[in-house]
Design a protein around this motif. Structure first.
Motif, PDB file in Angstrom:
ATOM      1  N   GLU A   1       0.943  -1.213   0.161  1.00 28.87           N
ATOM      2  CA  GLU A   1       0.096  -0.099   0.253  1.00 28.87           C
ATOM      3  C   GLU A   1       0.572   1.288   0.036  1.00 28.87           C
ATOM      4  O   GLU A   1       1.831   1.398   0.806  1.00 28.87           O
ATOM      5  CB  GLU A   1      -0.973  -0.033   1.220  1.00 28.87           C
TER       6      GLU A   1
ATOM      7  N   ARG B   1      -3.783   4.464  -1.405  1.00 27.85           N
ATOM      8  CA  ARG B   1      -4.187   3.536  -2.303  1.00 27.85           C
ATOM      9  C   ARG B   1      -3.406   2.300  -2.017  1.00 27.85           C
ATOM     10  O   ARG B   1      -2.379   2.245  -1.777  1.00 27.85           O
ATOM     11  CB  ARG B   1      -4.216   3.947  -3.768  1.00 27.85           C
ATOM     12  N   LEU B   2      -4.206   1.290  -2.287  1.00 27.89           N
ATOM     13  CA  LEU B   2      -3.426  -0.283  -2.285  1.00 27.89           C
ATOM     14  C   LEU B   2      -3.120  -0.707  -3.560  1.00 27.89           C
ATOM     15  O   LEU B   2      -3.944  -0.517  -4.517  1.00 27.89           O
ATOM     16  CB  LEU B   2      -4.441  -1.300  -1.434  1.00 27.89           C
TER      17      LEU B   2
END
Length: 62
Positions: free
Chosen positions: A51, A55-56
């Motif tokens: 991550e 955001r991942l």
């Protein structure tokens, strides 16, 4: 958080800082170098499901 993830995130932060500095000083060559490095680091993060920020980056199998 494992050592790989910690190290990768630190490298991303450092590269982002270096990129900002290059832009501020108008060093176009260094901007290209740092942007390429940042792109590579984000790709690596994506490949390992790390991550980045809010955001991942999707896990592609580790």
């Amino acid at each position: 958080m494992d050592a790989f993830t910690t190290g990768l995130l630190q490298r991303i932060r450092t590269t982002e800082s270096d990129l900002t500095r290059a832009r501020e000083t108008g060093d176009d060559f260094l901007v290209e170098v740092e942007q390429g490095e940042l792109d590579d680091l984000h790709r690596l993060a994506s490949e390992h499901g790390v991550e980045v920020g809010s955001r991942l980056i999707s896990h592609q199998g580790v």
